[in-house]
Write a protein that holds these residues in place. Structure first.
Motif, PDB file in Angstrom:
ATOM      1  N   HIS A  24       0.888  -1.080   0.049  1.00 21.40           N
ATOM      2  CA  HIS A  24      -0.118  -0.076   0.268  1.00 21.40           C
ATOM      3  C   HIS A  24       0.868   1.338  -0.061  1.00 21.40           C
ATOM      4  O   HIS A  24       1.678   1.225   1.068  1.00 21.40           O
ATOM      5  N   VAL A  25       0.841   2.052  -0.995  1.00 12.49           N
ATOM      6  CA  VAL A  25       1.474   3.206  -1.084  1.00 12.49           C
ATOM      7  C   VAL A  25       0.673   4.464  -0.563  1.00 12.49           C
ATOM      8  O   VAL A  25      -0.608   4.412  -1.138  1.00 12.49           O
ATOM      9  N   VAL A  26       0.666   4.987   0.539  1.00 16.88           N
ATOM     10  CA  VAL A  26       0.008   5.985   1.017  1.00 16.88           C
ATOM     11  C   VAL A  26       0.663   7.430   0.894  1.00 16.88           C
ATOM     12  O   VAL A  26       1.563   7.613   1.399  1.00 16.88           O
ATOM     13  N   HIS A  27      -0.161   8.516   0.750  1.00 16.74           N
ATOM     14  CA  HIS A  27       0.474   9.862   0.712  1.00 16.74           C
ATOM     15  C   HIS A  27       0.210  10.459   2.183  1.00 16.74           C
ATOM     16  O   HIS A  27      -0.990  10.359   2.418  1.00 16.74           O
ATOM     17  N   LEU A  28       1.287  11.454   2.329  1.00 16.11           N
ATOM     18  CA  LEU A  28       0.908  12.144   3.601  1.00 16.11           C
ATOM     19  C   LEU A  28      -0.330  12.849   3.379  1.00 16.11           C
ATOM     20  O   LEU A  28      -1.040  13.195   4.385  1.00 16.11           O
ATOM     21  N   GLU A  29      -0.556  13.311   2.243  1.00 14.22           N
ATOM     22  CA  GLU A  29      -1.704  14.229   1.596  1.00 14.22           C
ATOM     23  C   GLU A  29      -3.200  13.668   2.115  1.00 14.22           C
ATOM     24  O   GLU A  29      -3.977  14.161   2.592  1.00 14.22           O
ATOM     25  N   GLN A  30      -3.110  12.488   2.296  1.00 17.85           N
ATOM     26  CA  GLN A  30      -4.209  11.568   2.730  1.00 17.85           C
ATOM     27  C   GLN A  30      -4.888  11.790   4.212  1.00 17.85           C
ATOM     28  O   GLN A  30      -5.825  11.487   4.410  1.00 17.85           O
ATOM     29  N   VAL A  31      -3.733  12.380   5.179  1.00 11.07           N
ATOM     30  CA  VAL A  31      -4.426  12.521   6.176  1.00 11.07           C
ATOM     31  C   VAL A  31      -5.432  13.292   6.112  1.00 11.07           C
ATOM     32  O   VAL A  31      -6.339  13.508   7.180  1.00 11.07           O
ATOM     33  N   PHE A  32      -5.553  14.302   5.235  1.00 11.14           N
ATOM     34  CA  PHE A  32      -6.827  15.149   5.338  1.00 11.14           C
ATOM     35  C   PHE A  32      -8.008  14.613   4.819  1.00 11.14           C
ATOM     36  O   PHE A  32      -9.059  15.131   4.908  1.00 11.14           O
ATOM     37  N   PRO A  78      -6.088  14.949  -4.207  1.00  9.50           N
ATOM     38  CA  PRO A  78      -6.617  16.084  -4.646  1.00  9.50           C
ATOM     39  C   PRO A  78      -5.427  17.361  -4.420  1.00  9.50           C
ATOM     40  O   PRO A  78      -4.882  17.358  -3.334  1.00  9.50           O
ATOM     41  N   THR A  79      -5.550  18.292  -5.117  1.00  6.78           N
ATOM     42  CA  THR A  79      -4.533  19.291  -5.009  1.00  6.78           C
ATOM     43  C   THR A  79      -4.915  20.026  -3.767  1.00  6.78           C
ATOM     44  O   THR A  79      -3.908  20.603  -3.150  1.00  6.78           O
ATOM     45  N   GLU A  80      -6.421  20.133  -3.294  1.00  4.93           N
ATOM     46  CA  GLU A  80      -6.460  20.901  -1.986  1.00  4.93           C
ATOM     47  C   GLU A  80      -5.939  20.184  -0.801  1.00  4.93           C
ATOM     48  O   GLU A  80      -5.508  21.043  -0.124  1.00  4.93           O
ATOM     49  N   HIS A  81      -5.896  19.005  -0.911  1.00  6.45           N
ATOM     50  CA  HIS A  81      -5.016  18.247   0.152  1.00  6.45           C
ATOM     51  C   HIS A  81      -3.461  18.603   0.150  1.00  6.45           C
ATOM     52  O   HIS A  81      -3.005  18.766   1.261  1.00  6.45           O
ATOM     53  N   ARG A  82      -3.020  18.688  -1.124  1.00  7.87           N
ATOM     54  CA  ARG A  82      -1.588  19.292  -1.231  1.00  7.87           C
ATOM     55  C   ARG A  82      -1.400  20.663  -0.528  1.00  7.87           C
ATOM     56  O   ARG A  82      -0.592  20.865   0.079  1.00  7.87           O
TER      57      ARG A  82
END
Lengths: 343, 512
Positions: free
Chosen positions: B141-149, B210-214
């Motif tokens: 599973h590759v998870v991006h830090l942005e996913q915390v949002f 999503p960009t908003e999360h970035r």
């Protein structure tokens, strides 16, 4: 632009508190500083009315400020304490003789009785003589162990109820770090205690009213109060390993000023697993002083000095305690190990 | 005070390295290729055996992983976690009778967004890692830090697992585990096909966010003033992501690759950050703070040097990804400072790391309210460790509160003659949830934000150390929504508890 004092909001601030970062004027700083010590004393219930309290006075900044603040608070809040100064003369020429002069001046300024106990009268050895035999390495072991007991003995002579020492927040935090680095779990658990009252009989309770006071604030206080203190490093202390912990703590403080209190908080909240072996407190079978072994450290050190085997008390030689107690001679092999000071 | 250091000098002194003996100390036959500890020269084969044995011994000794259990390996790409991955593969592939019997999966948290990496750099790193993961054949599973949002508030709930009696035997625990998993999934051990189908399904995951999360992540990090707090926050968010991934995919254990060198640094920096109460949880072999998902640290017996040697000799691939503190000066953060301090001291005194590390084994978390595992308000909102601010009156925590109160305006007149009893013994909730009964709190910032409903006051919900982290933030509202939502929920609950407090019988006291 002059900065206004954040406490009284009237006067101009003259300093930025190292502990909180607030800018304060001189009076508000004095008041906050003293008040904090007062809160520590009251909340930790360090003293009871009518007690005689000996202040361990070295002439350095910590004990000078401690003596001053305790005197001020004793009057301001009517603690009803009888304060006196207690000094130890280790017999270090060019260091302790000078600092004792400061203590004597303090005695007059603060009008507190002073008692000086010397290594020479208690043990028959001055630090100068010890260093001559032991060398510059490990001599702090002798000095530290002897001082602890000397302070107690002096206190007993004066019939003091409690001893307080000038250990500040930096000292306590440094000791926490030090004990972690050395893996000394027993001391790690004890070192943050503000008073040793729980240690039971045989020893006079000790406490550290300046435990939460930053060293830098002590210097600031002494500076603005124009207190007379002695500031020279001991001529015999190279102190290599503790130096690392000290430097690290100072660095931590410069990254985050609250780090000193944070380390103390850590020390206060951590607890030791059950089943981890802890030393049990007993008494020395020779002098009756508190000890976790059959012989207390200071008797072992003294025995080593008197037998011409200075390394007897350095490191752990518990096996030999029986022999020392029975006044038996050591084997040649044992002697050889303890004699040599290797450089 | 100063005598203590001298006694131990004998142990701490630098010992000069002996000349290289040509033969391995173990088999006395092979040519030595490396020295692990002072004097211990190993040949290649013996080193491999030693290294592999250590991993399996660590798992065997602690016996917390059950046959067939799903275990998530947290891999950052660095040497230690990559080495852990290779050890798991080694243990599973073997036909030996002591074959490891759990079902592994991999999680990688892509933190490039927090560390200023470009999209291309991040993609390149992920591609490299994916190729390693694919080769292992485990689902990943590759998870991006942005996913915390987009995390749900439930992440912050510690779910109590089946009560584990420390005294009960491993076998009984295994039986219970198997029974539970039968009940839940109707199968005993997920077969290889399951794992593979999972692999196929997961690897096609859409890597975008999503960009908003970035942008939200950028705002969040911009609001943190110090690198110390940034690193701490990043660590917290990463843990939440891993925990969430584990829960969503049914993993009940997470393996972290912390080496003993790493843990020594972590222990010392935890102390410096005021995390004394949670030291044992932070650095122990198993970490049960989340309840249903247990973190284990099987690499904690290896030094980073051993790992580096093993990886190099046996071609274990790892990927270098710059982190928050890469290329920063020594005093950039407390974590960074501690790392350089320990590393330097270790060079002069080779027993430093192992001494610090052994200290960690003798500690346990101070305040673990056994009954209160599900009582959310007794756990820190961020790190999910037990809240450690219910200290005695005479404590560092109260001392610093007093100092702050005394240095602030308008209080001078009120305080001089107060006795200790009048001091605020701040307990989370009492002070803050009531929305500013100024009496106890003074005008400290403790209650100042409690009135505004937009940003809930987090302080009362946090442990000592996480308070420090939040204190270094300029805009608390930039924290991900799940944290804010959960904070509001807990505050409501605290307020409720306050209202009914006089009718509640104190059950915690009686337990002690």
């Amino acid at each position: 632009m002059p900065v206004q004092c954040s406490s009284c909001t009237k006067k101009r601030a003259v300093l930025k508190r190292p502990k909180t970062g607030h800018s304060l004027c001189k009076d508000c700083f004095f008041w906050a500083f003293e008040e904090e010590v007062h809160q520590t004393i009251v909340s930790a219930r360090l003293f009871n009315r009518g007690e005689t309290v000996g202040i361990g006075a070295s002439g350095g900044k910590d004990s000078t400020v401690l003596a001053h603040v305790l005197k001020v608070l004793n009057e301001r809040y009517d603690y009803g304490l009888k304060l006196l100064l207690l000094s130890v003369d280790e017999g270090i020429t060019g260091y302790r003789d000078d600092s004792l002069e400061t203590v004597k001046r303090n005695q007059q300024q603060y009008e507190l009785p002073l008692k000086i106990v010397s290594y020479e009268e208690l043990y028959g050895w001055t630090m100068d003589a010890i260093v001559k035999q032991v060398g510059l390495k490990n001599n702090c072991t002798f000095c530290g162990v002897f001082r602890r007991q000397a302070l107690d003995r002096g206190a007993m002579m004066l019939k003091v109820d409690k001893i307080c020492t000038g250990h500040n927040a930096d000292d306590v935090a440094e000791t926490v770090l030090m004990n972690v680095l050395r893996g000394d779990i027993a001391r790690l658990r004890r070192c943050t205690a503000i008073s040793t009252a729980s240690e039971g009989e045989g020893a006079i309770p000790r406490c550290k009213p300046l435990k939460y006071t930053y060293e830098k604030e002590i210097v600031l206080y002494a500076y603005f109060k124009k207190l007379d203190y002695f500031s020279t490093e001991c001529i015999y202390s190279p102190n290599a390993y503790r130096g690392h912990a000290r430097t690290f703590l100072k660095d931590l403080e410069s990254v985050r000023p609250s780090a000193i209190v944070d380390v103390i908080h850590s020390g206060e909240t951590l607890s030791v697993k059950e089943g981890v072996k802890m030393p049990v407190q007993g008494t020395c079978s020779r002098c009756g002083y508190i000890s976790s072994q059959a012989l207390c450290k200071s008797c072992v050190l003294l025995e080593g000095l008197n037998r011409g085997l200075p390394r007897l008390g350095i490191g752990k030689h518990h096996r030999l305690h029986g022999k020392i107690l029975a006044q038996q001679p050591l084997t040649q092999q044992e002697e050889r190990k303890l004699k040599a000071i290797d450089f | 005070m100063c005598q203590v250091d001298e006694e131990y000098n004998g142990h701490l002194e630098k010992i000069s390295l002996p000349t290289l003996s040509k033969k391995c100390v173990k088999c006395k036959d092979g040519t030595a290729v490396l020295i692990i500890r002072v004097g211990d020269a190993f040949c290649r084969d013996c080193f491999k055996e030693y290294f592999i044995h250590k991993f399996r011994a660590m798992l065997g000794k602690n016996r917390v992983i059950f046959p067939g259990e799903k275990v998530l390996l947290a891999v950052s790409g660095g040497p230690a976690s990559s080495s852990m991955l290779s050890q798991v593969q080694e243990g599973l592939s073997r036909d030996a009778p002591k074959k490891l019997r759990f079902v592994p999966g991999i999680v990688f948290v892509d933190e490039g967004g927090a560390c200023g990496l470009s999209v291309e750099e991040r993609q390149r790193a992920i591609a490299q890692l994916e190729s390693i993961f694919r080769e292992k054949g485990f689902p990943y599973h590759v998870v991006h830090l942005e996913q915390v949002f987009s995390l749900p508030g439930s992440v912050l709930e510690a779910v109590s697992s089946a009560p584990e009696q420390p005294g009960s035997s491993y076998k009984a625990a295994v039986d219970q585990f198997i029974q539970n998993s039968r009940g839940e999934h109707g199968l005993m051990e997920p077969s290889v096909e399951d794992a593979e189908s999972g692999f196929a399904q997961l690897s096609t995951q859409d890597p975008t966010y999503p960009t908003e999360h970035r942008l939200a992540l950028e705002r969040l990090l911009a609001s943190v003033r110090t690198l110390t707090a940034k690193e701490d926050l990043l660590q917290t968010l990463r843990q939440h992501l891993i925990l969430h991934t584990a829960r969503v995919h049914g993993y009940t254990k997470v393996m972290m690759g912390d080496s003993c060198s790493r843990l020594a640094v972590k222990l010392l920096s935890s102390i410096s950050l005021g995390r004394g109460a949670s030291l044992a949880t932070d650095t122990g072999f198993s970490d049960t703070r989340y309840g249903d998902v247990v973190i284990v640290r099987p690499m904690r017996d290896y030094s980073s040097k051993e790992i580096a040697f093993y990886n190099r000799m046996f071609n274990v691939p790892s990927v270098f990804i710059p982190g928050l503190d890469t290329k920063t000066p020594e005093k950039a953060s407390i974590q960074r400072l501690t790392e350089s301090f320990v590393t330097k001291l270790q060079a002069d005194f080779p027993s430093t790391v192992s001494t610090i590390y052994r200290t960690s084994e003798k500690l346990h978390s101070a305040r673990t309210p056994q009954s209160a595992i599900t009582d959310l308000t007794s756990k820190c909102l961020l790190c999910m460790c037990a809240i450690d601010t219910n200290t005695e009156e005479a404590s560092a925590f109260n001392a610093i509160l007093v100092s702050e109160r005394l240095s602030q305006s308008g209080l001078r007149e009120t305080a001089p003659h107060t006795q200790a009893q009048a001091l605020p013994t701040e307990s989370p909730g009492q002070c803050c949830s009531s929305g500013g009964q100024g009496q106890g709190c003074g005008s400290g910032d403790c209650c100042s934000s409690a009135q505004s409903s937009v940003t809930p006051d987090l302080k009362g919900l946090l442990c000592y150390s996480c308070r420090l982290t939040i204190k270094d933030m300029t805009a608390v509202e930039t924290l991900p929504q799940y944290i804010m939502t959960e904070a509001e929920k807990r505050q409501r609950r605290l307020r409720m508890k306050m209202e009914i407090s006089e009718f509640l019988l104190d059950d915690e006291e009686s337990g002690e």
